[in-house]
Design a protein around this motif. Structure first.
Motif, mmCIF file in Angstrom:
data_model
loop_
_atom_site.group_PDB
_atom_site.id
_atom_site.type_symbol
_atom_site.label_atom_id
_atom_site.label_comp_id
_atom_site.label_asym_id
_atom_site.label_seq_id
_atom_site.Cartn_x
_atom_site.Cartn_y
_atom_site.Cartn_z
ATOM 1 N N HIS A 282 0.832 -1.203 0.000
ATOM 2 C CA HIS A 282 0.000 0.000 0.000
ATOM 3 C C HIS A 282 0.866 1.253 0.000
ATOM 4 O O HIS A 282 0.597 2.221 -0.714
ATOM 5 C CB HIS A 282 -0.926 -0.014 1.212
ATOM 6 N N THR A 283 1.931 1.235 0.798
ATOM 7 C CA THR A 283 2.852 2.373 0.882
ATOM 8 C C THR A 283 3.499 2.651 -0.473
ATOM 9 O O THR A 283 3.565 3.806 -0.922
ATOM 10 C CB THR A 283 3.950 2.090 1.928
ATOM 11 N N LYS A 284 3.969 1.605 -1.118
ATOM 12 C CA LYS A 284 4.614 1.741 -2.430
ATOM 13 C C LYS A 284 3.633 2.332 -3.451
ATOM 14 O O LYS A 284 3.972 3.265 -4.186
ATOM 15 C CB LYS A 284 5.100 0.375 -2.915
ATOM 16 N N GLY A 285 2.412 1.814 -3.478
ATOM 17 C CA GLY A 285 1.417 2.313 -4.420
ATOM 18 C C GLY A 285 1.093 3.782 -4.187
ATOM 19 O O GLY A 285 0.875 4.546 -5.135
ATOM 20 N N TYR A 286 1.077 4.187 -2.936
ATOM 21 C CA TYR A 286 0.738 5.572 -2.601
ATOM 22 C C TYR A 286 1.869 6.527 -3.005
ATOM 23 O O TYR A 286 1.635 7.530 -3.682
ATOM 24 C CB TYR A 286 0.471 5.692 -1.104
ATOM 25 N N PHE A 287 3.090 6.227 -2.602
ATOM 26 C CA PHE A 287 4.195 7.154 -2.837
ATOM 27 C C PHE A 287 4.706 7.127 -4.277
ATOM 28 O O PHE A 287 5.347 8.088 -4.707
ATOM 29 C CB PHE A 287 5.350 6.847 -1.872
ATOM 30 N N GLU A 288 4.433 6.062 -5.000
ATOM 31 C CA GLU A 288 4.902 5.976 -6.373
ATOM 32 C C GLU A 288 3.768 6.120 -7.368
ATOM 33 O O GLU A 288 3.883 5.732 -8.526
ATOM 34 C CB GLU A 288 5.641 4.642 -6.580
ATOM 35 N N GLY A 289 2.675 6.741 -6.925
ATOM 36 C CA GLY A 289 1.482 6.845 -7.764
ATOM 37 C C GLY A 289 1.597 7.813 -8.921
ATOM 38 O O GLY A 289 0.895 7.697 -9.919
ATOM 39 N N GLY A 290 2.463 8.825 -8.817
ATOM 40 C CA GLY A 290 2.636 9.775 -9.914
ATOM 41 C C GLY A 290 1.564 10.851 -9.960
ATOM 42 O O GLY A 290 0.776 11.045 -9.024
ATOM 43 N N GLU A 291 1.520 11.551 -11.082
ATOM 44 C CA GLU A 291 0.581 12.666 -11.246
ATOM 45 C C GLU A 291 -0.862 12.178 -11.186
ATOM 46 O O GLU A 291 -1.214 11.159 -11.776
ATOM 47 C CB GLU A 291 0.841 13.366 -12.583
ATOM 48 N N MET A 297 -2.450 14.732 -5.071
ATOM 49 C CA MET A 297 -3.541 15.598 -4.611
ATOM 50 C C MET A 297 -3.286 16.123 -3.205
ATOM 51 O O MET A 297 -3.591 17.268 -2.879
ATOM 52 C CB MET A 297 -4.867 14.834 -4.667
ATOM 53 N N HIS A 298 -2.686 15.274 -2.365
ATOM 54 C CA HIS A 298 -2.368 15.690 -0.994
ATOM 55 C C HIS A 298 -1.343 16.816 -1.002
ATOM 56 O O HIS A 298 -1.503 17.817 -0.288
ATOM 57 C CB HIS A 298 -1.826 14.496 -0.205
ATOM 58 N N LEU A 299 -0.296 16.675 -1.820
ATOM 59 C CA LEU A 299 0.742 17.699 -1.877
ATOM 60 C C LEU A 299 0.199 19.009 -2.443
ATOM 61 O O LEU A 299 0.551 20.099 -1.968
ATOM 62 C CB LEU A 299 1.911 17.204 -2.726
ATOM 63 N N LEU A 302 -1.732 20.696 0.285
ATOM 64 C CA LEU A 302 -0.844 21.355 1.238
ATOM 65 C C LEU A 302 -0.295 22.654 0.668
ATOM 66 O O LEU A 302 -0.187 23.660 1.365
ATOM 67 C CB LEU A 302 0.309 20.425 1.601
ATOM 68 N N SER A 303 0.038 22.620 -0.626
ATOM 69 C CA SER A 303 0.569 23.818 -1.275
ATOM 70 C C SER A 303 -0.465 24.927 -1.285
ATOM 71 O O SER A 303 -0.167 26.089 -1.027
ATOM 72 C CB SER A 303 0.999 23.485 -2.705
ATOM 73 N N SER A 304 -1.713 24.552 -1.572
ATOM 74 C CA SER A 304 -2.797 25.533 -1.588
ATOM 75 C C SER A 304 -3.019 26.133 -0.216
ATOM 76 O O SER A 304 -3.174 27.341 -0.054
ATOM 77 C CB SER A 304 -4.086 24.867 -2.086
ATOM 78 N N ARG A 305 -3.018 25.289 0.800
ATOM 79 C CA ARG A 305 -3.213 25.781 2.160
ATOM 80 C C ARG A 305 -2.064 26.683 2.578
ATOM 81 O O ARG A 305 -2.262 27.696 3.244
ATOM 82 C CB ARG A 305 -3.314 24.606 3.139
#
Length: 348
Positions: A282-291, A297-299, A302-305
């Motif tokens: 699950h961790t690999k799929g999340y962090f290596e998901g790409g655009e 979307m999380h990043l 955070l940038s918007s906030r």
């Protein structure tokens, strides 16, 4: 602060540090004297473990944790020296997400296996996201269908006091989350298990993160939420060290656990290995998901906030200037009345 406390708990689904809070006991080699006791939440007294003893156990079993706590940078490829413990190699395949699994038949004078998992993930090291996979019930359901209940019962918000107790920031890092959490597993081929744990997250100047957890003693049962009691599982040691690398980050995960109820280790160990592999998949799929992925979307969120917060800070500075120089003139009043600013204040 929906802290990591619950996170460590759920994942382990066991009971840790049997003697982690007492200076005496049946296993004196495992004893970790109480560091401090304080009424962190009104009317509730919570004990913290002795951090010197806790982190000594972690770095003795985890070369990556020792590497990080000594102020070094890099991941597994940067490790030097031989391991002082006699591990049995269970798996070793660089092509797999969890590329190495080792086992000690006993550790800390306890005849419960200690498992050590190593994984290398591509993507930004965000410790909070990794703990979220373990802590958040909905996120956990994506890789683990055994968790029935998971909640933080007593967050500890006074992090300044906790860090004062920790003392050595260069060695132990900065504690950014800590609290007491409760977890309960579902009925399966074995009856439900429950756990009450205190856990936290340390962040280091070299960019690394360490998650830790230890089970509360029976004497702390007054912290348990109301409801039916279940067999208490026991996790004697839990820690996850995340260290940044050129391509992402390496993770070394420790877990020494007795599932309770007399379930033999030879049955429990394969189930634990399978569960932890699912976490890392699950961790690999999340962090290596790409655009367009959840991480992307999380990043962006955070940038918007962050942008909104910067605008708010600028507005505060303007308001302070008006207060000093203009005594809230018409222009200052106009700033407060401007409807176009409302979305900034209502940004979640």
């Amino acid at each position: 602060m929906k802290s990591f406390a619950t996170a460590a708990i759920i994942f382990i689904s066991t009971y840790s540090g049997v003697d982690a809070f007492t200076a005496t006991g049946k296993s004196p080699l495992v004893a970790a004297p109480v560091a401090t006791r304080k009424e962190w939440t009104t009317g509730v007294e919570i004990e913290l473990p002795d951090f010197d003893t806790l982190f000594d156990r972690v770095q003795t079993a985890s070369p990556l944790a020792k590497h990080v706590m000594e102020g070094n940078s890099g991941g597994f490829e940067s490790l030097a020296g031989s391991d002082s413990l006699k591990w049995k190699k269970l798996e070793n395949n660089e092509r797999k997400t969890v590329h190495r699994i080792d086992k000690l038949d006993s550790y800390q004078n306890i005849k419960t296996p200690l498992l050590r998992f190593r994984s290398s993930i591509k993507g930004p090291l965000i410790g909070e996201r990794f703990s979220h996979f373990i802590m958040d019930l909905e996120e956990r359901k994506k890789w683990d269908d055994a968790c029935a209940r998971n909640e933080e019962v007593y967050p500890i918000d006074d992090l300044d006091a906790v860090n004062t107790i920790l003392g050595d920031e260069e060695k132990y890092g900065t504690c950014t989350r800590v609290g007491v959490g409760y977890t309960q597993t579902k009925q399966s081929i074995i009856s439900p298990r429950e756990q009450l744990i205190i856990g936290g997250m340390q962040e280091f100047q070299n960019g690394a993160t360490m998650l830790w957890g230890t089970e509360m003693e029976e004497q702390h049962n007054y912290l348990l939420p109301e409801g039916q009691r279940h067999t208490r599982a026991k996790s004697h040691l839990f820690a996850a060290t995340l260290a940044p690398t050129d391509e992402g980050f390496d993770v070394e995960y420790l877990l020494q656990m007795d599932v309770g109820g007399g379930v033999p280790n030879f049955l429990a160990t394969p189930a634990l290995v399978d569960a932890i592999k699912k976490l890392f998949d699950h961790t690999k799929g999340y962090f290596e998901g790409g655009e367009g992925s959840e991480l992307d979307m999380h990043l962006k969120s955070l940038s918007s906030r962050g942008s909104d917060l910067e605008v708010l800070r600028e507005i505060d500075e303007i308001e302070e200037s008006f207060t000093v120089e203009m005594d809230f003139s018409k222009e200052a009043a106009h700033l407060h009345d401007d409807a176009s600013l409302l979305p900034l204040f209502f940004t979640p």
